[in-house]
Structure formats: C-alpha cells, structure tokens
Motif scaffolding. Structure first.
Motif, mmCIF file in Angstrom:
data_model
loop_
_atom_site.group_PDB
_atom_site.id
_atom_site.type_symbol
_atom_site.label_atom_id
_atom_site.label_comp_id
_atom_site.label_asym_id
_atom_site.label_seq_id
_atom_site.Cartn_x
_atom_site.Cartn_y
_atom_site.Cartn_z
ATOM 1 N N LEU A 125 0.802 -1.213 0.000
ATOM 2 C CA LEU A 125 0.000 0.000 0.000
ATOM 3 C C LEU A 125 0.839 1.268 0.000
ATOM 4 O O LEU A 125 0.671 2.135 -0.856
ATOM 5 N N PHE A 126 1.752 1.399 0.971
ATOM 6 C CA PHE A 126 2.541 2.619 1.051
ATOM 7 C C PHE A 126 3.560 2.726 -0.073
ATOM 8 O O PHE A 126 3.832 3.819 -0.554
ATOM 9 N N ALA A 127 4.118 1.624 -0.481
ATOM 10 C CA ALA A 127 5.113 1.664 -1.558
ATOM 11 C C ALA A 127 4.485 2.154 -2.863
ATOM 12 O O ALA A 127 5.107 2.906 -3.608
ATOM 13 N N LYS A 128 3.254 1.745 -3.117
ATOM 14 C CA LYS A 128 2.586 2.180 -4.355
ATOM 15 C C LYS A 128 2.292 3.673 -4.349
ATOM 16 O O LYS A 128 2.237 4.293 -5.399
ATOM 17 N N SER A 129 2.096 4.231 -3.166
ATOM 18 C CA SER A 129 1.772 5.656 -3.093
ATOM 19 C C SER A 129 2.916 6.467 -2.481
ATOM 20 O O SER A 129 2.718 7.603 -2.063
ATOM 21 N N ALA A 130 4.101 5.901 -2.437
ATOM 22 C CA ALA A 130 5.243 6.554 -1.788
ATOM 23 C C ALA A 130 5.544 7.919 -2.389
ATOM 24 O O ALA A 130 5.781 8.886 -1.660
ATOM 25 N N MET A 137 4.215 15.514 1.617
ATOM 26 C CA MET A 137 5.031 15.922 2.766
ATOM 27 C C MET A 137 5.919 17.108 2.411
ATOM 28 O O MET A 137 6.131 18.002 3.239
ATOM 29 N N THR A 138 6.403 17.146 1.182
ATOM 30 C CA THR A 138 7.211 18.278 0.742
ATOM 31 C C THR A 138 6.359 19.546 0.718
ATOM 32 O O THR A 138 6.795 20.601 1.177
ATOM 33 N N LEU A 144 11.885 15.914 5.745
ATOM 34 C CA LEU A 144 12.436 14.677 6.316
ATOM 35 C C LEU A 144 11.434 13.531 6.164
ATOM 36 O O LEU A 144 11.800 12.414 5.794
ATOM 37 N N ASP A 145 10.157 13.816 6.420
ATOM 38 C CA ASP A 145 9.121 12.801 6.219
ATOM 39 C C ASP A 145 9.007 12.416 4.749
ATOM 40 O O ASP A 145 8.737 11.263 4.422
ATOM 41 N N ALA A 146 9.218 13.391 3.866
ATOM 42 C CA ALA A 146 9.160 13.109 2.428
ATOM 43 C C ALA A 146 10.219 12.082 2.033
ATOM 44 O O ALA A 146 9.921 11.098 1.351
ATOM 45 N N ARG A 148 11.739 10.000 4.022
ATOM 46 C CA ARG A 148 11.476 8.729 4.708
ATOM 47 C C ARG A 148 10.493 7.868 3.934
ATOM 48 O O ARG A 148 10.564 6.649 3.979
ATOM 49 N N HIS A 149 9.554 8.509 3.244
ATOM 50 C CA HIS A 149 8.585 7.740 2.466
ATOM 51 C C HIS A 149 9.147 7.308 1.110
ATOM 52 O O HIS A 149 8.669 6.347 0.529
ATOM 53 N N ALA A 150 10.151 8.018 0.644
ATOM 54 C CA ALA A 150 10.732 7.699 -0.659
ATOM 55 C C ALA A 150 11.877 6.690 -0.556
ATOM 56 O O ALA A 150 12.220 6.041 -1.546
ATOM 57 N N ILE A 151 12.448 6.556 0.637
ATOM 58 C CA ILE A 151 13.611 5.678 0.832
ATOM 59 C C ILE A 151 13.283 4.654 1.912
ATOM 60 O O ILE A 151 12.843 5.015 2.998
ATOM 61 N N ARG A 152 13.499 3.377 1.615
ATOM 62 C CA ARG A 152 13.342 2.312 2.609
ATOM 63 C C ARG A 152 14.614 1.484 2.627
ATOM 64 O O ARG A 152 15.121 1.094 1.586
ATOM 65 N N PHE A 153 15.096 1.206 3.808
ATOM 66 C CA PHE A 153 16.319 0.423 3.987
ATOM 67 C C PHE A 153 17.450 0.955 3.104
ATOM 68 O O PHE A 153 18.145 0.204 2.428
#
Length: 187
Positions: A125-130, A137-138, A144-146, A148-153
C-alpha cells in the motif's frame, strides 16, 4: 598500545577480549535503564520509537516486555509521529526472534500476523503511493518525512523519474540536505 607512532592500536587479543567483555556488561545495563525509562515515558517520540530496541537488548524479563509492547497500536503510533518506517519493521522482526527464543507460542503467532499486516501495508500500500505521500510531505514543509517515504532500507522505492521530480521540489523548498539524502540513496 602505541606500537606505531601517532597511532593507537590494541595489539594483544586478550586485551581486546577484555574490553569487549566489560563493555557488553555495561551495554546491557544501559539498555535496561533506557528501556525502563522509555516504557514509562511513551508520550515522547524518542521513547515511543526506541522502547522496543532498548528492551530487547536488556535482561530476559525486559525482552518479554518488549514482545508485549510490540503491537498494532505501537506500530500505528510510530506512523502517526513520523518514525522512519524501517524502524518498527526491524523492531518487529527482532521481537519475533525474541518471542521464539522465549518459547512464547501465542506471541509468536500474534507477531507473525502483525508482521504480515505491516509488511503488506508498507510493501504494497505505502510503496505504491510513496511518491504521492513524499510529494505531499514536501508541500507540507516536512522534507524529512518526504525522504522517509521515498527511501526504505537506504534504497529508493520510487522511480528515477519520481526521484528527480521530488529532488526538484525539495530544491525549490530549499531542503538541500534531504536532496542529498535522496540522491545518495540512488547511487
């Protein structure tokens, strides 16, 4: 310790082992104290996001408390306060390992189900709308939240085109540090 001028090195294996043994004893005590403090002060962002991390590195009794605290409610609170999504995912996996080590079958099954829900939420769900979330968020001036949603691990989960567009938006908002973080994840 000064075997080479201008350099400090541990040159004997027994000394190295001594240091490791002494700091590991201290490490557990420090984690117990921080974990206890965090469990008593869950209203702060630091305590909420790090309580499980510290409790899992404590005594066995504290580990079972960490397993009990790891719940859908805790995950939801982490999301609400803007914790990097990787943190609760990693802590959940660590709690699952702890529950297995503690031979706590009911918590193993509970955590397995929670892990399935969380991974579906984050990976699907979140990856599709990242990108959309990062863009929002921008716009809300939460760069910073922006990222965090665009980058995982430490890897981008948005396309190269979306990364370029997000970088442009972050530059427009004068958020250079986040642009560097995003571009660093691309390389």
């Amino acid at each position: 310790m000064l075997a080479i001028p201008d350099s400090t090195e541990i040159y004997h294996a027994s000394f190295s082992e001594f240091i490791r043994a002494k700091t590991s004893e201290l490490e557990r005590t420090v984690h117990e104290k921080i974990g206890w403090y965090c469990s008593q002060n869950m209203g702060t962002k630091y305590c909420t996001s790090n309580v499980i991390f510290h409790l899992l590195r404590s005594a066995e009794s504290m580990k079972s408390k960490a397993v009990g605290l790891c719940s859908q409610e805790w995950i939801d609170t982490c999301v609400e306060i803007g914790v990097n999504p990787d943190t609760p995912i990693l802590d959940l996996k660590s709690c699952l390992s702890a529950a297995i080590a503690l031979s706590d079958a009911s918590n193993v099954f509970r955590l397995l189900l929670l892990q399935q829900r969380v991974e579906f939420r984050y990976k699907t769900l979140f990856a599709k709308s990242a990108f959309l979330v990062a863009e929002a968020m921008t716009a809300l001036k939460r760069p910073l939240d922006a990222t965090r949603h665009a980058i995982r691990f430490n890897r981008p989960i948005i396309s190269l085109e979306e990364s370029s567009h997000l970088s442009y938006l972050l530059i427009e908002g004068e958020h250079q540090d986040e642009v560097f973080d995003l571009l660093g994840a691309l390389s």
